[in-house]
Motif scaffolding. Structure first.
Motif, PDB file in Angstrom:
ATOM      1  N   TYR A  15     -59.457 -45.794  60.210  1.00  0.00           N
ATOM      2  CA  TYR A  15     -58.646 -45.659  61.810  1.00  0.00           C
ATOM      3  C   TYR A  15     -59.326 -47.017  62.832  1.00  0.00           C
ATOM      4  O   TYR A  15     -58.111 -47.339  63.958  1.00  0.00           O
ATOM      5  CB  TYR A  15     -59.044 -44.288  62.372  1.00  0.00           C
ATOM      6  CG  TYR A  15     -57.996 -43.964  63.483  1.00  0.00           C
ATOM      7  CD1 TYR A  15     -56.452 -43.419  63.674  1.00  0.00           C
ATOM      8  CD2 TYR A  15     -58.503 -44.251  65.405  1.00  0.00           C
ATOM      9  CE1 TYR A  15     -56.454 -42.951  64.581  1.00  0.00           C
ATOM     10  CE2 TYR A  15     -57.677 -43.953  66.118  1.00  0.00           C
ATOM     11  CZ  TYR A  15     -56.729 -42.785  65.468  1.00  0.00           C
ATOM     12  OH  TYR A  15     -55.950 -42.664  66.628  1.00  0.00           O
ATOM     13  N   ARG A  32     -59.553 -34.166  65.581  1.00  0.00           N
ATOM     14  CA  ARG A  32     -58.753 -34.854  64.222  1.00  0.00           C
ATOM     15  C   ARG A  32     -58.677 -34.338  63.225  1.00  0.00           C
ATOM     16  O   ARG A  32     -58.532 -33.672  62.072  1.00  0.00           O
ATOM     17  CB  ARG A  32     -57.877 -36.225  64.408  1.00  0.00           C
ATOM     18  CG  ARG A  32     -57.954 -36.960  62.560  1.00  0.00           C
ATOM     19  CD  ARG A  32     -57.756 -38.797  63.472  1.00  0.00           C
ATOM     20  NE  ARG A  32     -57.381 -39.532  62.364  1.00  0.00           N
ATOM     21  CZ  ARG A  32     -56.049 -39.898  62.160  1.00  0.00           C
ATOM     22  NH1 ARG A  32     -55.591 -39.296  62.959  1.00  0.00           N
ATOM     23  NH2 ARG A  32     -55.638 -40.277  61.254  1.00  0.00           N
TER      24      ARG A  32
ATOM     25  N   ARG B  54     -54.069 -38.697  54.214  1.00  0.00           N
ATOM     26  CA  ARG B  54     -54.423 -39.458  55.394  1.00  0.00           C
ATOM     27  C   ARG B  54     -52.740 -40.401  55.768  1.00  0.00           C
ATOM     28  O   ARG B  54     -53.090 -41.164  56.408  1.00  0.00           O
ATOM     29  CB  ARG B  54     -55.460 -40.642  55.991  1.00  0.00           C
ATOM     30  CG  ARG B  54     -56.069 -38.975  56.253  1.00  0.00           C
ATOM     31  CD  ARG B  54     -56.082 -38.356  57.598  1.00  0.00           C
ATOM     32  NE  ARG B  54     -57.448 -37.503  57.283  1.00  0.00           N
ATOM     33  CZ  ARG B  54     -57.634 -36.572  58.428  1.00  0.00           C
ATOM     34  NH1 ARG B  54     -56.353 -36.287  59.675  1.00  0.00           N
ATOM     35  NH2 ARG B  54     -58.221 -35.712  58.229  1.00  0.00           N
TER      36      ARG B  54
END
Lengths: 277, 277
Positions: A15, A32, B54
């Motif tokens: 991320y 998250r 993810r």
């Protein structure tokens, strides 16, 4: 279901790597992963240490309720030198010499792995400065400029020598090409830069200095600030050529007496990594 | 000193993300972290699961002595749709309408975050096919082509409308511009493509189909194979325009009766993600 630390670490790394220079709130990660902020803080400590130990970049953590984490990419001098030594060896291969004393380097500037290194090197020099946009001029400088814009995470703006109906209203400047002494013209869309923006120039090659003067004029036309300028390659200057001031070059090309071209390190060492101790 | 699992996971994630489609031997990681291969295998299992959960991509593990791990980037349909909905909303803003029925989109194609999404989308379509190079033509298609080349981790090759002394020997083709019906010419360096290479065309806009025909001719001149072609935007076809065959478009632009332009989803859904179930 709570997410395990090991999974959080992998996903947080992905991320952050995909969002350089962006502040990600702790609360975002906490939601998250359905995890406590204290756990996220511990995760970030691991990321921060590993990013530093491995030369990936800085993970800046901002404490407090509005706090979060920010990934700032950089490259260490050792890794940059190792990479540049390899690039210079490739460029010095005599098969690359072209008529007129030019060197073929389009493949280097189209190699995604090398572009990642080059982008990180450029981003390293400006990691503490505010950069709002990377400006280049078509065509060959675009890939390295885009690589820098990716690691700085700011827009890429491309000036062109032709005009294109798909750009809307444009601003153009004339400049004198440093090498050919011809008057040239470059154009960008009026929409592409905001007044007062801090602009970094990135291009493939600096020789006579005409292009950089043109790009600098464009920056002035927009009342923007020039943060700096970086070129992949720097050519030899001849007397009578323009003064182009302060810039960073990654490699330097010099004609030898035997007609060969010799490629050596540019001034990046000092410009990016500072005076050696 | 042995490296802890948490640190290995963070560094391995960074290492793989920076080397898409490259097979990294297990022994490399074992040496890098001074750890047993069995530990590295366990790490890779965690990476694999997290990357999948993810939507980051596939971690392909190849067993055996010569085995290793390979990161294959992809994007899930949900993430792509969410991103494209946002892009389409931005493009439909009436302030973007330019005289002549064009739409300003250079900022989208210069935004590093959007380019990462676009690159992943293009790489997703070809994740199971061999691609050796991404080919585009100057100027506006370069950033999206470079984004695709980055995620496919193959060279970016740029054809130009002008010729440049720094390209060495070149190959040129003539083609008929689909929209203006003029004869144009594009050129690439002879060194830029290997015979038999599998080439993916990526460009910003397809309208009359002239550019894609020019690029396809170049691919034929080099005895290369066309893997496919992807365009950010697809314009409306008028009768009498060329047939350009099979391509992928991310957005579609259509003139409305009131002179406005309407931007909708291109055919990417079916092309990238296959027939919906």
């Amino acid at each position: 279901m709570k997410i395990k630390r090991s999974e959080r670490l992998v996903d947080m790394t992905d991320y952050l790597l995909n969002r350089p220079h962006a502040l990600i709130p702790l609360t975002f990660f906490a939601q998250r992963y359905d995890s406590a902020k204290s756990s996220i803080s511990e995760d970030l400590t691991i990321l921060k240490r590993t990013f530093q130990d491995r030369g990936i970049g800085l993970v800046e953590t901002v404490p407090g309720a509005a706090g979060g984490a920010k990934y700032i990419p950089y490259i260490l001098k050792e890794a940059a030198d190792e990479f540049m030594d390899e690039v210079i060896e490739i460029l010095n291969n005599s098969h690359r010499l072209l008529p007129g004393g030019y060197v073929y380097m389009s493949d280097i500037l189209g190699d995604p792995d090398k572009l990642r290194y080059l982008g990180r090197m450029i981003a390293t020099q400006y990691l503490n400065q505010r950069v709002d946009a990377v400006l280049t001029v078509a065509t060959r400088g675009i890939p390295i400029a885009q690589a820098a814009s990716s690691y700085l995470n700011v827009p890429l703006v491309i000036a062109r020598h032709d005009t294109n109906i798909t750009e809307g209203s444009t601003v153009s400047v004339n400049y004198v090409s440093g090498s050919s002494k011809k008057i040239k013209r470059m154009t960008i869309s009026k929409r592409s830069l905001d007044q007062g923006a801090n602009v970094l120039i990135v291009d493939d090659f600096i020789h006579g200095g005409g292009t950089i003067n043109g790009l600098t004029s464009l920056i002035e036309e927009f009342d923007c600030n020039l943060v700096g300028s970086t070129f992949f390659a720097e050519g030899a200057y001849q007397s009578g050529q323009q003064n182009v001031g302060n810039y960073t070059s990654l490699v330097k090309m010099e004609n030898q007496d035997d007609g060969e071209m010799r490629i050596t390190k540019g001034n990046y060492d000092e410009k990016i990594f500072g005076p050696s101790k």
